[in-house]
Design a protein around this motif. Structure first.
Motif, mmCIF file in Angstrom:
data_model
loop_
_atom_site.group_PDB
_atom_site.id
_atom_site.type_symbol
_atom_site.label_atom_id
_atom_site.label_comp_id
_atom_site.label_asym_id
_atom_site.label_seq_id
_atom_site.Cartn_x
_atom_site.Cartn_y
_atom_site.Cartn_z
ATOM 1 N N ALA A 67 0.826 -1.203 0.000
ATOM 2 C CA ALA A 67 0.000 0.000 0.000
ATOM 3 C C ALA A 67 0.864 1.259 0.000
ATOM 4 O O ALA A 67 0.601 2.224 -0.743
ATOM 5 N N TYR A 68 1.903 1.287 0.808
ATOM 6 C CA TYR A 68 2.771 2.462 0.888
ATOM 7 C C TYR A 68 3.451 2.746 -0.456
ATOM 8 O O TYR A 68 3.471 3.891 -0.934
ATOM 9 N N THR B 131 2.608 1.920 -3.457
ATOM 10 C CA THR B 131 1.708 2.261 -4.570
ATOM 11 C C THR B 131 0.937 3.558 -4.336
ATOM 12 O O THR B 131 0.835 4.399 -5.226
ATOM 13 N N TYR B 132 0.403 3.752 -3.144
ATOM 14 C CA TYR B 132 -0.356 4.969 -2.869
ATOM 15 C C TYR B 132 0.539 6.203 -2.777
ATOM 16 O O TYR B 132 0.096 7.328 -3.002
ATOM 17 N N SER B 133 1.811 6.004 -2.441
ATOM 18 C CA SER B 133 2.754 7.134 -2.389
ATOM 19 C C SER B 133 3.382 7.413 -3.756
ATOM 20 O O SER B 133 4.213 8.310 -3.882
ATOM 21 N N ASN B 134 2.987 6.618 -4.746
ATOM 22 C CA ASN B 134 3.519 6.739 -6.109
ATOM 23 C C ASN B 134 5.020 6.479 -6.195
ATOM 24 O O ASN B 134 5.682 6.914 -7.129
ATOM 25 N N LYS C 147 1.695 2.937 -11.043
ATOM 26 C CA LYS C 147 0.588 1.971 -11.093
ATOM 27 C C LYS C 147 0.674 1.032 -12.295
ATOM 28 O O LYS C 147 0.105 -0.058 -12.282
ATOM 29 N N THR D 244 -2.401 -0.468 -7.010
ATOM 30 C CA THR D 244 -2.688 -0.328 -5.586
ATOM 31 C C THR D 244 -3.587 -1.476 -5.133
ATOM 32 O O THR D 244 -4.272 -2.105 -5.951
#
Length: 254
Positions: free
Chosen positions: A20-21, A23-26, A30, A35
Motif C-alpha cells: 500500500a505504501y 503504490t499509494y505514495s507513487n 501503477k 494499488t
C-alpha cells in the motif's frame, strides 16, 4: 498456537502495508504495480462480468484432474520402485531423464497430441507433478521399517498383501505430506498449462491482462492463485492432523 497465528497474520499485514505504501505514495508507478484498491476493484469488475467464479471453477477442475491422474500412477509406481529392484531399474533412469525436462517445452507437442481440449492442460500438469511425486513416494516407502515387512512375509502374506497392508499404511503419513507438496506444485504449473490454447481460467486471464497492460488483473490472478494454494495447503495440514495425530504431535515437538 495463538502466538504463532498472530505472528503469521502480522507478516501478511506487513506485506500489505508495504504494498500500500509503495503504490499509494507513487513510489512505484501503477503501470508496474497497482494499488490494493485497484486490485480489489478488478475483482469486483470480474465478478460483475461473470468471469471470476467461472475462471476459478475451471482452473480448480484442471488442477484437480491433473493432480489426481498424476497421483493414481505415481503411488503404485513409487511403491514398486521402493520395494523392487527390477521396477527401480526400469523407472529410475526414465524418471531421472524426463523430470529435468521443462514442462513448458512440451506445450507445442501437447497441442499436436491433444488439441486445445482440457486433456492438453491435464497433460502439462501431469508432467509438472508426476515425476517428482514418484520419487518422493518411493522415498516415503523406503523409510518403512524393514522388520515390519519381514514379519508380514513370515506370517505368510503375499507380496501384494505386504504392499497394501504394511508398506502403504506405514508410508501413508509421508505420502500425505508428499501430496501436500505436489498439490502446491500443480498450482505453480497452472499458468503454464493455460498459457496457450485456452479461453478461460485464471492463468488465461493473467495472460490476457498482460496484452492490455491491465496489471491490476494480473496481480489479482496471482493473488487468487496464491490464496487458493494456501487454503488447500491448510486443508491438507488439517487432514494430516486428523488422520495421523501422533505424527502431528511429533512434528510439533520437533
Amino acid at each position: 498456537m495463538k502466538k504463532y497465528s498472530a505472528i503469521s497474520a502480522a507478516s501478511i499485514l506487513l506485506v500489505l502495508a508495504i504494498w500500500a505504501y509503495l503504490t499509494y505514495s507513487n513510489t512505484i508507478d501503477k503501470l508496474f504495480l497497482p494499488t490494493p484498491g485497484d486490485t480489489l476493484q478488478a475483482l469486483v469488475d470480474e465478478i460483475r462480468e461473470g468471469i471470476f467464479f467461472e475462471d476459478l471453477a475451471v482452473s480448480f477442475y484442471r488442477i484437480l484432474m491433473g493432480f489426481l491422474i498424476s497421483t493414481i500412477f505415481a503411488v503404485p509406481i513409487g511403491m514398486m520402485m521402493a520395494t523392487s529392484r527390477t521396477w527401480q531399474a526400469i523407472w529410475e533412469p526414465l524418471i531421472g531423464l524426463i523430470r529435468y525436462m521443462p514442462a513448458v517445452a512440451f506445450i507445442p507437442l501437447s497441442i499436436l497430441w491433444f488439441g486445445t481440449s482440457d486433456l492438453q492442460k491435464f497433460f502439462i500438469l501431469f508432467l509438472g507433478v508426476f515425476f517428482q511425486e514418484v520419487i518422493m513416494i518411493a522415498d516415503n516407502c523406503k523409510t518403512v521399517n524393514k522388520s515390519l515387512v519381514e514379519v508380514g512375509k513370515t506370517l505368510g502374506l503375499s507380496k501384494g498383501e505386504v504392499m497394501k497392508s504394511i508398506v502403504f499404511r506405514a508410508a501413508l503419513p509421508g505420502m500425505v505430506d508428499t501430496f501436500r507438496t505436489t498439490w502446491g506444485w500443480a498450482w505453480t504449473y497452472l499458468v503454464v498449462a493455460e498459457l496457450v490454447a485456452a479461453s478461460e481460467g485464471l492463468g488465461f486471464r493473467i495472460m490476457q491482462a498482460q496484452r492490455y497492460l491491465a496489471t491490476e488483473r494480473i496481480v489479482l490472478g496471482i493473488v487468487v492463485i496464491g490464496l487458493l494454494g494456501l487454503i488447500t495447503d491448510l486443508l491438507f495440514a488439517g487432514l494430516y492432523k486428523k488422520l495421523f495425530p501422533w505424527k502431528a504431535l511429533e512434528k510439533a515437538k520437533g
